[in-house]
Design a protein around this motif. Structure first.
Motif, PDB file in Angstrom:
ATOM      1  N   ARG A  60       0.834  -1.210   0.000  1.00  0.00           N
ATOM      2  CA  ARG A  60       0.000   0.000   0.000  1.00  0.00           C
ATOM      3  C   ARG A  60       0.865   1.255   0.000  1.00  0.00           C
ATOM      4  NH1 ARG A  60      -5.370   0.557   1.707  1.00  0.00           N
ATOM      5  NH2 ARG A  60      -4.677   2.410   2.807  1.00  0.00           N
ATOM      6  N   GLU A  61       1.880   1.287   0.866  1.00  0.00           N
ATOM      7  CA  GLU A  61       2.760   2.460   0.948  1.00  0.00           C
ATOM      8  C   GLU A  61       3.538   2.652  -0.345  1.00  0.00           C
ATOM      9  OE1 GLU A  61       5.139   1.760   4.401  1.00  0.00           O
ATOM     10  OE2 GLU A  61       3.458   2.058   5.777  1.00  0.00           O
ATOM     11  N   THR A  62       4.003   1.556  -0.917  1.00  0.00           N
ATOM     12  CA  THR A  62       4.762   1.638  -2.162  1.00  0.00           C
ATOM     13  C   THR A  62       3.889   2.155  -3.295  1.00  0.00           C
ATOM     14  OG1 THR A  62       6.186  -0.168  -1.440  1.00  0.00           O
ATOM     15  CG2 THR A  62       6.190   0.342  -3.788  1.00  0.00           C
ATOM     16  N   LEU A  63       2.674   1.636  -3.405  1.00  0.00           N
ATOM     17  CA  LEU A  63       1.764   2.105  -4.447  1.00  0.00           C
ATOM     18  C   LEU A  63       1.390   3.562  -4.240  1.00  0.00           C
ATOM     19  CD1 LEU A  63      -0.523  -1.009  -4.908  1.00  0.00           C
ATOM     20  CD2 LEU A  63       1.157  -0.111  -6.516  1.00  0.00           C
ATOM     21  N   ALA A  64       1.261   3.988  -3.001  1.00  0.00           N
ATOM     22  CA  ALA A  64       0.938   5.391  -2.726  1.00  0.00           C
ATOM     23  C   ALA A  64       2.059   6.306  -3.204  1.00  0.00           C
ATOM     24  CB  ALA A  64       0.673   5.592  -1.240  1.00  0.00           C
ATOM     25  N   THR A  65       3.307   5.894  -3.027  1.00  0.00           N
ATOM     26  CA  THR A  65       4.422   6.725  -3.492  1.00  0.00           C
ATOM     27  C   THR A  65       4.472   6.765  -5.013  1.00  0.00           C
ATOM     28  OG1 THR A  65       6.035   4.927  -3.392  1.00  0.00           O
ATOM     29  CG2 THR A  65       5.798   6.278  -1.428  1.00  0.00           C
ATOM     30  N   ILE A  66       4.071   5.683  -5.655  1.00  0.00           N
ATOM     31  CA  ILE A  66       4.045   5.672  -7.121  1.00  0.00           C
ATOM     32  C   ILE A  66       2.960   6.627  -7.614  1.00  0.00           C
ATOM     33  CG2 ILE A  66       3.493   4.260  -9.137  1.00  0.00           C
ATOM     34  CD1 ILE A  66       4.807   1.899  -7.621  1.00  0.00           C
ATOM     35  N   ASP A  67       1.806   6.620  -6.965  1.00  0.00           N
ATOM     36  CA  ASP A  67       0.710   7.510  -7.345  1.00  0.00           C
ATOM     37  C   ASP A  67       1.095   8.969  -7.213  1.00  0.00           C
ATOM     38  OD1 ASP A  67      -0.958   5.422  -7.990  1.00  0.00           O
ATOM     39  OD2 ASP A  67      -2.032   5.437  -6.087  1.00  0.00           O
ATOM     40  N   GLN A  68       1.966   9.283  -6.237  1.00  0.00           N
ATOM     41  CA  GLN A  68       2.365  10.668  -6.004  1.00  0.00           C
ATOM     42  C   GLN A  68       3.437  11.141  -6.986  1.00  0.00           C
ATOM     43  OE1 GLN A  68       3.572  10.672  -1.925  1.00  0.00           O
ATOM     44  NE2 GLN A  68       1.506  10.342  -1.159  1.00  0.00           N
TER      45      GLN A  68
END
Length: 69
Positions: A60-68
């Motif tokens: 979840r955290e990794t995907l959130a950083t990709i989205d940003q």
């Protein structure tokens, strides 16, 4: 308090797949989460939950950083 991070399981590491044929393992955090899930399958069911939850949080955290990005 944050969830524990999944770590590499003991023993041989699973073969990595990058999808592009270069042998690139990909993102280190995602690779660690995948290894943790593979390792969790070898544990008793009560011990699997923490591994799965930590892997889920890492993803979840990794995907959130990709989205940003």
């Amino acid at each position: 308090m944050s969830a524990p991070r999944p770590g590499p399981p003991p023993g041989p590491q699973p073969r990595q797949w990058s999808g592009d044929g270069t042998g690139d393992a990909g993102h280190p955090a995602v690779d660690a989460a995948v290894r943790a899930v593979a390792y969790a399958a070898t544990l008793a069911p009560a011990e699997q939950i923490a591994q799965y939850e930590a892997a889920y949080q890492t993803l979840r955290e990794t995907l959130a950083t990709i989205d940003q990005a």
